[in-house]
Design a protein around this motif. Structure first.
Motif, PDB file in Angstrom:
ATOM      1  N   ARG A  22      45.585  43.874  44.358  1.00 32.23           N
ATOM      2  CA  ARG A  22      44.469  44.560  45.015  1.00 32.23           C
ATOM      3  C   ARG A  22      43.147  44.454  44.249  1.00 32.23           C
ATOM      4  O   ARG A  22      42.142  45.031  44.657  1.00 32.23           O
ATOM      5  N   ALA A  23      43.158  43.737  43.125  1.00 34.65           N
ATOM      6  CA  ALA A  23      41.918  43.612  42.343  1.00 34.65           C
ATOM      7  C   ALA A  23      40.886  42.815  43.136  1.00 34.65           C
ATOM      8  O   ALA A  23      41.235  42.016  44.012  1.00 34.65           O
ATOM      9  N   LYS A  24      39.596  43.022  42.815  1.00 28.23           N
ATOM     10  CA  LYS A  24      38.546  42.204  43.463  1.00 28.23           C
ATOM     11  C   LYS A  24      38.301  40.922  42.662  1.00 28.23           C
ATOM     12  O   LYS A  24      37.970  39.880  43.213  1.00 28.23           O
ATOM     13  N   ILE A  25      38.429  41.051  41.335  1.00 24.85           N
ATOM     14  CA  ILE A  25      38.243  39.881  40.456  1.00 24.85           C
ATOM     15  C   ILE A  25      39.483  39.752  39.572  1.00 24.85           C
ATOM     16  O   ILE A  25      39.960  40.756  39.025  1.00 24.85           O
ATOM     17  N   ILE A  26      40.010  38.529  39.446  1.00 22.55           N
ATOM     18  CA  ILE A  26      41.050  38.274  38.444  1.00 22.55           C
ATOM     19  C   ILE A  26      40.433  37.337  37.416  1.00 22.55           C
ATOM     20  O   ILE A  26      40.009  36.222  37.755  1.00 22.55           O
ATOM     21  N   ALA A  27      40.360  37.792  36.157  1.00 24.07           N
ATOM     22  CA  ALA A  27      39.794  36.955  35.089  1.00 24.07           C
ATOM     23  C   ALA A  27      40.935  36.547  34.175  1.00 24.07           C
ATOM     24  O   ALA A  27      41.507  37.380  33.464  1.00 24.07           O
ATOM     25  N   GLU A  28      41.257  35.242  34.194  1.00 22.26           N
ATOM     26  CA  GLU A  28      42.458  34.775  33.507  1.00 22.26           C
ATOM     27  C   GLU A  28      42.205  34.521  32.024  1.00 22.26           C
ATOM     28  O   GLU A  28      41.941  33.387  31.614  1.00 22.26           O
ATOM     29  N   ALA A  29      42.330  35.588  31.226  1.00 23.17           N
ATOM     30  CA  ALA A  29      42.264  35.405  29.777  1.00 23.17           C
ATOM     31  C   ALA A  29      43.481  34.611  29.306  1.00 23.17           C
ATOM     32  O   ALA A  29      43.408  33.821  28.363  1.00 23.17           O
ATOM     33  N   GLU A  81      53.874  46.743  38.028  1.00 23.87           N
ATOM     34  CA  GLU A  81      53.023  47.740  38.702  1.00 23.87           C
ATOM     35  C   GLU A  81      51.569  47.599  38.269  1.00 23.87           C
ATOM     36  O   GLU A  81      50.652  47.762  39.072  1.00 23.87           O
ATOM     37  N   LEU A  82      51.362  47.271  37.014  1.00 24.68           N
ATOM     38  CA  LEU A  82      49.984  47.117  36.509  1.00 24.68           C
ATOM     39  C   LEU A  82      49.237  46.047  37.299  1.00 24.68           C
ATOM     40  O   LEU A  82      48.085  46.229  37.699  1.00 24.68           O
ATOM     41  N   LEU A  83      49.933  44.935  37.562  1.00 26.65           N
ATOM     42  CA  LEU A  83      49.270  43.829  38.267  1.00 26.65           C
ATOM     43  C   LEU A  83      48.833  44.231  39.669  1.00 26.65           C
ATOM     44  O   LEU A  83      47.857  43.699  40.205  1.00 26.65           O
ATOM     45  N   GLU A  84      49.585  45.167  40.262  1.00 30.69           N
ATOM     46  CA  GLU A  84      49.337  45.519  41.669  1.00 30.69           C
ATOM     47  C   GLU A  84      48.444  46.755  41.830  1.00 30.69           C
ATOM     48  O   GLU A  84      48.274  47.263  42.929  1.00 30.69           O
ATOM     49  N   LEU A  85      47.851  47.224  40.740  1.00 34.21           N
ATOM     50  CA  LEU A  85      47.009  48.428  40.809  1.00 34.21           C
ATOM     51  C   LEU A  85      45.752  48.206  41.644  1.00 34.21           C
ATOM     52  O   LEU A  85      45.216  47.083  41.682  1.00 34.21           O
ATOM     53  N   ASN A  86      45.292  49.299  42.251  1.00 31.10           N
ATOM     54  CA  ASN A  86      44.023  49.255  42.964  1.00 31.10           C
ATOM     55  C   ASN A  86      42.907  49.306  41.908  1.00 31.10           C
ATOM     56  O   ASN A  86      42.671  50.353  41.311  1.00 31.10           O
ATOM     57  N   CYS A  87      42.295  48.151  41.636  1.00 28.00           N
ATOM     58  CA  CYS A  87      41.275  48.130  40.573  1.00 28.00           C
ATOM     59  C   CYS A  87      40.198  47.107  40.945  1.00 28.00           C
ATOM     60  O   CYS A  87      40.348  46.354  41.911  1.00 28.00           O
ATOM     61  N   ASP A  88      39.119  47.092  40.190  1.00 26.80           N
ATOM     62  CA  ASP A  88      38.062  46.110  40.467  1.00 26.80           C
ATOM     63  C   ASP A  88      38.353  44.799  39.740  1.00 26.80           C
ATOM     64  O   ASP A  88      38.151  43.722  40.283  1.00 26.80           O
ATOM     65  N   ILE A  89      38.817  44.918  38.483  1.00 22.56           N
ATOM     66  CA  ILE A  89      39.011  43.708  37.671  1.00 22.56           C
ATOM     67  C   ILE A  89      40.386  43.739  37.028  1.00 22.56           C
ATOM     68  O   ILE A  89      40.760  44.729  36.381  1.00 22.56           O
ATOM     69  N   LEU A  90      41.126  42.656  37.234  1.00 21.78           N
ATOM     70  CA  LEU A  90      42.441  42.509  36.601  1.00 21.78           C
ATOM     71  C   LEU A  90      42.326  41.385  35.576  1.00 21.78           C
ATOM     72  O   LEU A  90      41.868  40.288  35.908  1.00 21.78           O
ATOM     73  N   ILE A  91      42.734  41.674  34.337  1.00 19.70           N
ATOM     74  CA  ILE A  91      42.682  40.647  33.290  1.00 19.70           C
ATOM     75  C   ILE A  91      44.104  40.357  32.816  1.00 19.70           C
ATOM     76  O   ILE A  91      44.647  41.085  31.981  1.00 19.70           O
ATOM     77  N   GLY A 105      31.474  51.718  35.184  1.00 26.13           N
ATOM     78  CA  GLY A 105      32.398  52.502  36.010  1.00 26.13           C
ATOM     79  C   GLY A 105      33.452  51.673  36.713  1.00 26.13           C
ATOM     80  O   GLY A 105      34.357  52.222  37.353  1.00 26.13           O
ATOM     81  N   ALA A 106      33.373  50.332  36.624  1.00 31.40           N
ATOM     82  CA  ALA A 106      34.370  49.473  37.281  1.00 31.40           C
ATOM     83  C   ALA A 106      35.753  49.750  36.685  1.00 31.40           C
ATOM     84  O   ALA A 106      35.888  49.970  35.481  1.00 31.40           O
ATOM     85  N   ARG A 107      36.788  49.736  37.551  1.00 31.11           N
ATOM     86  CA  ARG A 107      38.158  50.014  37.072  1.00 31.11           C
ATOM     87  C   ARG A 107      38.821  48.708  36.646  1.00 31.11           C
ATOM     88  O   ARG A 107      38.857  47.744  37.414  1.00 31.11           O
ATOM     89  N   VAL A 108      39.350  48.710  35.422  1.00 28.80           N
ATOM     90  CA  VAL A 108      39.882  47.473  34.839  1.00 28.80           C
ATOM     91  C   VAL A 108      41.329  47.671  34.396  1.00 28.80           C
ATOM     92  O   VAL A 108      41.660  48.695  33.787  1.00 28.80           O
ATOM     93  N   ALA A 109      42.198  46.690  34.707  1.00 29.99           N
ATOM     94  CA  ALA A 109      43.585  46.705  34.213  1.00 29.99           C
ATOM     95  C   ALA A 109      43.804  45.439  33.381  1.00 29.99           C
ATOM     96  O   ALA A 109      43.368  44.355  33.784  1.00 29.99           O
ATOM     97  N   VAL A 110      44.454  45.591  32.235  1.00 29.14           N
ATOM     98  CA  VAL A 110      44.641  44.452  31.317  1.00 29.14           C
ATOM     99  C   VAL A 110      46.123  44.294  31.003  1.00 29.14           C
ATOM    100  O   VAL A 110      46.758  45.212  30.475  1.00 29.14           O
TER     101      VAL A 110
END
Ligand code: NAD
Length: 418
Positions: A310-317, A283-293, A213-218
């Motif tokens: 606003r992400a909680k985790i940024i995972a740098e692929a 805008e994608l980078l600034e979304l309210n989400c749990d994980i930004l990739i 259920g975590a919200r993810v933006a890529v």
């Protein structure tokens, strides 16, 4: 009109290196040596287009360090690629291989073309001529290229074949990321993304975030980004937004990444996917989400927008998506960054497995590759976080400190020739 600050990725790489060198009190003689690449080659070569016209193409190969083993690193095809970007990418490979403890140094290549405007025949001619230009400095025990942005397993098959023709024998181990039928490894195609997801699982567990259920933006829907989206979707996460070079799409109820991939395959972009709304890359980078990739290019999170993340985790692929100035802002905001030299090291790790398999002519099963990769990523994650916590620094400096110590140790042990 607002002018965008141009950020030199090699200067960013050096800033990160210097921060870590300070933390580990690295002696000056070694520090001055490993700041700069060992060897750099720039080539200009002619390529015949389908029209019969001949263009001059520029390419680079940089070997940053071979202290821990042969150079290793991808080849990027991009109209904006330049020597400083390739230097940065080569140095990140040195640190990445050291972070995950595989016996390679760091290298990288780039060719200044717009691959989207070239036919398959033109791309093959560029690849073969570029390979012949750099052939004297690559080799399975010297420097081993791999795919990067806008290059793929077909590019690697052409490189392997060209190098083999020059050598008079088939040399499978000269490049990695090849198709399975010509010495490629099971699991290599998804390795970068799989490694990123393994580190996200560790980070989520540490922070008490349920991936179900975590919200993810890529950002970036290519090899790294699209596969990462699919893998984390399979773990139950909700992909709320994805993007590519043409723009982004959002659906807060969740996107199915496999269907988005089919749409991109058919139309050339994620944009216009049924049931989604358009969104800009910013805008994608600034979304309210749990994980930004971030899974596209460098310098997308800078001091200008870091405060809005606003992400909680940024995972740098991607390599180098966050600048050193932005790191401090993200750290102050309590955002957990999994730095590139750890988060995307799955690619080079399975490249190493491919190289070992090529050298032994003995090929492993998918489940073995996956298990070894998980072990490497989990252990490396633990080592980096332990060091970051010990020195009370952000995770990137912890990762660099871990890596730079290993490279420095190799240099000390090998001594100075002559
Ligand atoms: P790729 O060519 O397969 O995909 C790149 C994606 O980024 C494409 O979808 C493209 O449309 C998108 N893109 C390009 N410019 C963009 C922009 N300005 N904004 C948003 N999206 C944009 O490349 P890849 O192999 O997935 O590499 C992506 C990143 O991952 C790079 O930073 C690369 O160095 C890094 N990486 C890749 C590997 C690998 O094994 N492929 C390994 C480690 C790191």
């Amino acid at each position: 009109m607002q002018t965008k600050t141009v950020i030199n990725p090699f200067e960013s790489a050096l800033k990160n290196f210097d921060l870590a060198a300070d933390v580990i009190h690295l002696e000056d003689n070694i520090r001055n040596h490993i700041r700069l690449p060992e060897r750099e080659l720039t080539v200009h070569f002619p390529v015949r287009l389908d029209s019969g016209n001949i263009i001059s193409v520029t390419g680079f190969r940089v070997q940053h360090s071979t202290a821990r083993g042969p150079g290793k690193g991808g080849i990027r095809y991009h109209p904006d690629v330049n020597i400083d970007e390739v230097r940065a990418l080569a140095s990140w490979m040195t640190w990445k291989c050291a972070v995950v403890g595989i016996p390679f140094g760091g290298a990288k290549g780039g060719v200044v073309i717009d691959p989207k405007k070239m036919s398959i025949g033109e791309l093959e001619r560029v690849t073969r001529r570029f390979t012949s230009e750099i052939a004297f400095m690559i080799g399975p025990d010297k420097d081993i290229p791999a795919p990067d942005v806008y290059t793929n397993s077909q590019t690697m098959a052409w490189m392997m074949d060209t190098y083999s023709m020059i050598s008079g024998r088939t040399v499978l181990g000269v490049v990695t990321g090849k198709p399975i039928s010509v010495g490629g490894s099971q699991g290599r195609n998804e390795a970068t993304a799989q490694g990123t997801i393994f580190t996200i699982e560790k980070a989520a567990r540490k922070l008490g975030i349920d991936l179900n259920g975590a919200r993810v933006a890529v950002q970036g829907f290519g090899n790294a980004g699209a596969i990462a989206a699919r893998l984390i979707f399979d773990l139950g996460a909700r992909i709320i937004a994805v993007s590519d070079s043409k723009g982004g799409i959002i659906n807060l109820a969740g996107l199915n990444p496999t269907e988005v991939s089919i749409h991109k395959e058919l139309t050339g972009s994620v944009v216009g996917f049924k049931g989604s709304d358009p969104i800009s890359n910013q805008e994608l980078l600034e979304l309210n989400c749990d994980i930004l990739i971030p899974a596209a290019l460098e310098n997308v999170i800078t001091e200008e927008n870091a405060g809005d993340i606003r992400a909680k985790i940024i995972a740098e692929a991607a390599n180098g998506p966050v600048t050193p100035e932005a790191d401090l802002i993200l750290h102050d905001k309590g955002i957990f960054v999994i730095p590139d030299i750890l988060a995307n090291a799955g690619g080079v790790t399975v490249s190493y497995f491919e190289w070992v398999q090529d050298n032994y002519s003995f090929f492993w099963k998918t489940k073995d590759i996956r298990n070894y990769l998980r072990e490497v990523m989990d252990d490396s994650f633990d080592a980096v976080i332990a060091l970051s916590e010990k020195h009370k620094v952000h995770n990137r400096t912890g990762a660099y400190a871990h890596a730079v110590s290993k490279v420095a140790e190799a240099i000390r042990l090998r001594g100075v020739f002559p």
